[in-house]
Write a protein that holds these residues in place. Sequence first.
Motif, PDB file in Angstrom:
ATOM      1  N   HIS A   1      38.566  52.711  34.103  1.00  0.00           N
ATOM      2  CA  HIS A   1      38.896  51.652  35.060  1.00  0.00           C
ATOM      3  C   HIS A   1      39.812  50.654  34.371  1.00  0.00           C
ATOM      4  CE1 HIS A   1      36.055  48.945  33.067  1.00  0.00           C
ATOM      5  NE2 HIS A   1      35.177  49.942  33.106  1.00  0.00           N
ATOM      6  N   CYS A   2      40.469  49.825  35.150  1.00  0.00           N
ATOM      7  CA  CYS A   2      41.451  48.873  34.625  1.00  0.00           C
ATOM      8  C   CYS A   2      40.846  47.864  33.650  1.00  0.00           C
ATOM      9  CB  CYS A   2      42.131  48.120  35.767  1.00  0.00           C
ATOM     10  SG  CYS A   2      43.175  49.161  36.798  1.00  0.00           S
ATOM     11  N   GLY A   3      39.576  47.579  33.778  1.00  0.00           N
ATOM     12  CA  GLY A   3      38.926  46.630  32.893  1.00  0.00           C
ATOM     13  C   GLY A   3      38.881  47.088  31.446  1.00  0.00           C
ATOM     14  N   GLU A   4      39.086  48.379  31.199  1.00  0.00           N
ATOM     15  CA  GLU A   4      39.113  48.895  29.834  1.00  0.00           C
ATOM     16  C   GLU A   4      40.462  48.656  29.152  1.00  0.00           C
ATOM     17  OE1 GLU A   4      36.020  52.631  29.953  1.00  0.00           O
ATOM     18  OE2 GLU A   4      38.125  53.058  30.373  1.00  0.00           O
ATOM     19  N   CYS A   5      41.457  48.277  29.909  1.00  0.00           N
ATOM     20  CA  CYS A   5      42.809  48.107  29.385  1.00  0.00           C
ATOM     21  C   CYS A   5      42.919  46.815  28.568  1.00  0.00           C
ATOM     22  CB  CYS A   5      43.811  48.076  30.534  1.00  0.00           C
ATOM     23  SG  CYS A   5      45.535  48.021  29.997  1.00  0.00           S
ATOM     24  N   THR A   6      43.641  46.874  27.474  1.00  0.00           N
ATOM     25  CA  THR A   6      43.842  45.687  26.650  1.00  0.00           C
ATOM     26  C   THR A   6      44.702  44.647  27.359  1.00  0.00           C
ATOM     27  OG1 THR A   6      45.719  46.752  25.551  1.00  0.00           O
ATOM     28  CG2 THR A   6      43.563  46.937  24.473  1.00  0.00           C
ATOM     29  N   ASP A   7      45.429  45.056  28.390  1.00  0.00           N
ATOM     30  CA  ASP A   7      46.273  44.129  29.154  1.00  0.00           C
ATOM     31  C   ASP A   7      45.569  43.548  30.379  1.00  0.00           C
ATOM     32  OD1 ASP A   7      48.427  44.545  27.422  1.00  0.00           O
ATOM     33  OD2 ASP A   7      49.111  46.287  28.573  1.00  0.00           O
ATOM     34  N   PHE A   8      44.286  43.861  30.578  1.00  0.00           N
ATOM     35  CA  PHE A   8      43.570  43.382  31.763  1.00  0.00           C
ATOM     36  C   PHE A   8      43.421  41.874  31.740  1.00  0.00           C
ATOM     37  CE2 PHE A   8      39.729  41.937  33.896  1.00  0.00           C
ATOM     38  CZ  PHE A   8      39.915  42.472  35.145  1.00  0.00           C
ATOM     39  N   PRO A   9      43.692  41.206  32.845  1.00  0.00           N
ATOM     40  CA  PRO A   9      44.387  41.685  34.040  1.00  0.00           C
ATOM     41  C   PRO A   9      45.900  41.521  33.873  1.00  0.00           C
ATOM     42  CG  PRO A   9      43.549  39.477  34.444  1.00  0.00           C
ATOM     43  CD  PRO A   9      43.180  39.852  33.025  1.00  0.00           C
ATOM     44  N   CYS A  10      46.622  42.580  34.051  1.00  0.00           N
ATOM     45  CA  CYS A  10      48.073  42.575  33.896  1.00  0.00           C
ATOM     46  C   CYS A  10      48.731  41.973  35.141  1.00  0.00           C
ATOM     47  CB  CYS A  10      48.577  43.995  33.671  1.00  0.00           C
ATOM     48  SG  CYS A  10      48.307  45.090  35.102  1.00  0.00           S
ATOM     49  N   ASN A  11      50.036  41.869  35.126  1.00  0.00           N
ATOM     50  CA  ASN A  11      50.766  41.303  36.277  1.00  0.00           C
ATOM     51  C   ASN A  11      50.578  42.129  37.537  1.00  0.00           C
ATOM     52  OD1 ASN A  11      51.725  39.120  34.834  1.00  0.00           O
ATOM     53  ND2 ASN A  11      53.608  40.177  34.217  1.00  0.00           N
ATOM     54  N   VAL A  12      50.543  43.455  37.395  1.00  0.00           N
ATOM     55  CA  VAL A  12      50.337  44.326  38.563  1.00  0.00           C
ATOM     56  C   VAL A  12      48.975  44.031  39.182  1.00  0.00           C
ATOM     57  CG1 VAL A  12      50.020  46.717  39.327  1.00  0.00           C
ATOM     58  CG2 VAL A  12      51.882  46.150  37.748  1.00  0.00           C
ATOM     59  N   LEU A  13      47.959  43.923  38.346  1.00  0.00           N
ATOM     60  CA  LEU A  13      46.611  43.625  38.857  1.00  0.00           C
ATOM     61  C   LEU A  13      46.529  42.217  39.428  1.00  0.00           C
ATOM     62  CD1 LEU A  13      44.182  45.251  36.295  1.00  0.00           C
ATOM     63  CD2 LEU A  13      44.414  45.803  38.706  1.00  0.00           C
ATOM     64  N   ASN A  14      47.134  41.261  38.769  1.00  0.00           N
ATOM     65  CA  ASN A  14      47.121  39.896  39.304  1.00  0.00           C
ATOM     66  C   ASN A  14      47.727  39.856  40.695  1.00  0.00           C
ATOM     67  OD1 ASN A  14      45.772  38.366  37.354  1.00  0.00           O
ATOM     68  ND2 ASN A  14      47.595  38.305  36.062  1.00  0.00           N
ATOM     69  N   ASP A  15      48.842  40.544  40.895  1.00  0.00           N
ATOM     70  CA  ASP A  15      49.466  40.614  42.223  1.00  0.00           C
ATOM     71  C   ASP A  15      48.529  41.298  43.223  1.00  0.00           C
ATOM     72  OD1 ASP A  15      51.705  39.364  41.205  1.00  0.00           O
ATOM     73  OD2 ASP A  15      52.905  41.208  41.099  1.00  0.00           O
ATOM     74  N   PHE A  16      47.915  42.389  42.791  1.00  0.00           N
ATOM     75  CA  PHE A  16      47.000  43.157  43.634  1.00  0.00           C
ATOM     76  C   PHE A  16      45.780  42.324  44.019  1.00  0.00           C
ATOM     77  CE2 PHE A  16      43.327  46.105  43.863  1.00  0.00           C
ATOM     78  CZ  PHE A  16      43.737  46.910  44.911  1.00  0.00           C
ATOM     79  N   TYR A  17      45.161  41.692  43.040  1.00  0.00           N
ATOM     80  CA  TYR A  17      43.951  40.915  43.278  1.00  0.00           C
ATOM     81  C   TYR A  17      44.198  39.648  44.096  1.00  0.00           C
ATOM     82  CZ  TYR A  17      41.580  43.746  39.650  1.00  0.00           C
ATOM     83  OH  TYR A  17      41.029  44.756  38.919  1.00  0.00           O
ATOM     84  N   ASN A  18      45.422  39.186  44.123  1.00  0.00           N
ATOM     85  CA  ASN A  18      45.747  37.932  44.814  1.00  0.00           C
ATOM     86  C   ASN A  18      46.684  38.129  45.991  1.00  0.00           C
ATOM     87  OD1 ASN A  18      44.373  35.876  43.083  1.00  0.00           O
ATOM     88  ND2 ASN A  18      45.600  36.910  41.525  1.00  0.00           N
ATOM     89  N   ASP A  19      46.659  39.310  46.609  1.00  0.00           N
ATOM     90  CA  ASP A  19      47.573  39.579  47.724  1.00  0.00           C
ATOM     91  C   ASP A  19      47.024  39.150  49.082  1.00  0.00           C
ATOM     92  OD1 ASP A  19      45.684  41.532  48.291  1.00  0.00           O
ATOM     93  OD2 ASP A  19      47.053  43.229  48.021  1.00  0.00           O
ATOM     94  N   GLY A  20      45.874  38.482  49.086  1.00  0.00           N
ATOM     95  CA  GLY A  20      45.307  37.972  50.333  1.00  0.00           C
ATOM     96  C   GLY A  20      44.313  38.905  51.009  1.00  0.00           C
TER      97      GLY A  20
END
Length: 125
Positions: free
Chosen positions: A52-71
Amino acid sequence: MEKYERLSLCGLYCGGCKNYKENFNCMGCRNEKELVHDCPTRPCCINKGLLHCGECTDFPCNVLNDFYNDGLRHHELAYKNMIMIKEIGLEKWLLEQEEEYTCKCGRKKVWFATKCTDENCHTES
């Protein structure tokens, strides 16, 4: 059944989705291809070999930030879930999700639902 098939790569609990193995018959993002073809997180996570994305050293990356905050409420929920997974561990989180999204009558409940998916169920869930 794969042990983690109800955990999406971004942090959603697929067992709480109304389309998971019902309606549109989505098989979850680990097994599904058509319904998640435009997911921004799936290819990255798979290419990095992460559960899952939480295992990534870049979590939360820009892609995830956009995804998580898209409304979209369920995308915001995915972020909260990912933080919870990091706090309590994946196994405990999965157990809690299974309990939360299963009505006392045994039927599935879906994200943000206040009652069971079975219209004949009168159990206080």
